[in-house]
Design an enzyme around this catalytic site. Structure first.
Site, PDB file in Angstrom:
ATOM      1  CB  CYS A 270      -0.932  -0.018   1.198  1.00  0.00           C
ATOM      2  SG  CYS A 270      -1.846  -1.568   1.326  1.00  0.00           S
TER       3      CYS A 270
ATOM      4  CG  HIS B  81      -2.223   4.389   5.003  1.00  0.00           C
ATOM      5  ND1 HIS B  81      -2.110   4.295   3.640  1.00  0.00           N
ATOM      6  CD2 HIS B  81      -2.311   3.108   5.472  1.00  0.00           C
ATOM      7  CE1 HIS B  81      -2.117   3.019   3.283  1.00  0.00           C
ATOM      8  NE2 HIS B  81      -2.238   2.278   4.381  1.00  0.00           N
TER       9      HIS B  81
ATOM     10  CD  GLU C  24      -2.407   7.592   9.163  1.00  0.00           C
ATOM     11  OE1 GLU C  24      -2.016   8.453   8.343  1.00  0.00           O
ATOM     12  OE2 GLU C  24      -3.253   6.713   8.869  1.00  0.00           O
TER      13      GLU C  24
ATOM     14  CG  HIS D 245      -6.553   0.300   1.457  1.00  0.00           C
ATOM     15  ND1 HIS D 245      -5.706   1.110   0.734  1.00  0.00           N
ATOM     16  CD2 HIS D 245      -5.745  -0.498   2.226  1.00  0.00           C
ATOM     17  CE1 HIS D 245      -4.456   0.815   1.039  1.00  0.00           C
ATOM     18  NE2 HIS D 245      -4.453  -0.158   1.936  1.00  0.00           N
TER      19      HIS D 245
ATOM     20  CG  PHE E 118       1.285  -6.198   3.741  1.00  0.00           C
ATOM     21  CD1 PHE E 118       0.488  -5.862   4.809  1.00  0.00           C
ATOM     22  CD2 PHE E 118       0.751  -7.047   2.775  1.00  0.00           C
ATOM     23  CE1 PHE E 118      -0.800  -6.335   4.929  1.00  0.00           C
ATOM     24  CE2 PHE E 118      -0.539  -7.534   2.877  1.00  0.00           C
ATOM     25  CZ  PHE E 118      -1.319  -7.183   3.951  1.00  0.00           C
TER      26      PHE E 118
END
Length: 428
Positions: A181, A319, A330, A356, A415
């Site tokens: 991502c 994010h 976050e 997402h 990841f």
């Protein structure tokens, strides 16, 4: 020659192209972001109502579900030749449409990119799980005696690089990024650096992802996806009731140029990439560091690279995937970097509207930031009802704000603990 305070060439964004769940052009995306209108629809995979994924961020006006390119359909304004289609994955169709749109938006002719040793292409894509599965299944069924000659280039993780480089006749540089991502943000950062260093004058950055069972359902096995069936509550970043992300597809392209190159042709700079930074968690193959250590370091490095202080940031596009662990990490990372006793930037996650889109996320949300800076608003958090206590002290507006952000921070995490952040500066 225009340079930044470190003597490096300045990099501007001169065009963007959108193929997203909330719109397939600037006007459509702007309207959705302003109005807090999501792009989610009910979905059913394999005709099986028991599959625990009920909602997704779908791309409208495209039909690319088949493995056979002859079945695909896309808006008539875009032309894709038969010889190009043969090697594409479905998200390659999205990507070509996004690039053509961005090139037009930048006031360039498509031919401008061809055979220009100072123009590069930077792609973000995990490949096509659907195409790979289909081609390998055919090989298995025929005991290795049959295979599609375009099977490799249409399916593996470099599919965008291979096909788009040939389609647009790119000769400057071509590379791809596969950091989950954070892929789109990595592509943007390295393209920026190649222009800063004088290796290129112009770059196309494109990220794409397709939405199908092969791409999305493996995340259900990880319990990363929301099981909600109501599109209005499925994606709710930073809410106490968040329960996983909503998958999405599409493609977004950005045209990056050296500021002098853009000015020489009379182009309008939409925003400047003032700086970027990256840092790793060194923690888990899949989960964020519980205190957001890597993301905090990436934000600090991006601010340092941009020569900006925390007090100058007007808006953070988080994010914010709507997962319990990720959003908490976050929030803690932001609180590590931004003193909650001082002026706070506005914060929102546009994934509340789009879902997402994995590899696409960083590029898409950078383009959203560019749009918001030019249209004069800050997107809100429309599905945020009960804010997680971990966010105490952070400014998370629920509604769209009619404020033009001048300096914006965009966060991405992937990841393996990949964290990438960009600082964008308004121009004019």
């Amino acid at each position: 020659m225009p340079t930044d305070k470190n003597g490096r060439r300045r990099v501007v964004i001169s065009g963007v192209g959108f193929i997203t769940p909330i719109g397939n052009d600037w006007a459509g995306v702007a309207s959705s972001l302003r109005e807090g209108r999501h792009g989610f629809e009910r979905v059913e995979f394999f005709g099986n109502p028991n599959v625990p994924v009920k909602v997704a961020g779908t791309v409208k006006d495209f039909v690319v579900e088949s493995m056979n390119w002859r079945d695909w359909k896309w808006p008539a304004r875009y032309e894709i030749a038969r010889e190009t289609l043969r090697g594409l994955a479905p998200h390659g169709v999205y990507a070509i449409c996004a690039i053509d749109q961005a090139v037009e938006h930048a006031g360039l002719a498509r031919e401008t990119l061809a055979n220009d040793d100072a123009a590069g292409l930077y792609c973000a894509s995990a490949g096509s799980a659907m195409m790979l599965h289909g081609h390998l299944s055919q090989m298995d069924r025929t005991r290795g005696e049959r295979g599609n000659p375009m099977g490799v280039v249409s399916s593996i993780s470099g599919t965008l690089n291979f096909n788009l480089a040939a389609h647009y006749k790119i000769t400057g540089s071509v590379c791809g990024f596969v950091s989950a991502c954070a892929s789109g943000s990595h592509a943007l950062g390295y393209a920026c650096d190649d222009i800063r260093l004088g290796r290129l004058n112009r770059a196309v950055v494109v990220a794409g992802e397709e939405l199908n069972a092969e791409t999305l359902l493996p995340f259900a096995a990880m319990r990363a996806l929301s099981p909600q069936s109501d599109p209005n509550v499925a994606s709710r970043p930073f809410d106490t009731a968040r329960d996983g992300f909503v998958g999405a597809g599409g493609a977004v392209a950005l045209i990056l140029e050296d500021a002098e190159t853009a000015a020489a042709r009379g182009a309008r700079a939409l925003a400047e990439i003032a700086g970027w930074g990256q840092a790793a968690d060194g923690h888990s193959v899949a989960m964020s560091h519980p205190e957001g250590r890597g993301l905090a370091n990436a934000m600090k490095r991006a601010l340092s690279d941009a020569g900006a202080s925390t007090g100058e940031i007007d808006y953070i596009n988080a994010h914010g995937t709507s997962t319990p662990v990720g959003d908490r990490a976050e929030a803690l990372a932001i609180k590590t970097v931004f003193d909650t006793n001082k002026k706070q930037p506005r914060i929102s996650s546009t994934k509340a509207l789009t879902g997402h889109p994995l590899s696409l996320a960083g590029a898409m949300e950078t383009a959203f930031c560019v749009l918001a800076m030019n249209e004069g608003f800050i997107p809100g958090n429309p599905h945020l009802v009960n804010t997680d206590p971990v966010c105490e002290g952070l400014d998370l507006p629920r509604e769209t704000l009619n404020e033009r952000p001048r300096l914006v921070l965009n966060n991405s995490s992937g990841f393996g603990g990949s964290n990438v952040c960009h600082v964008l500066r308004a121009v004019g």
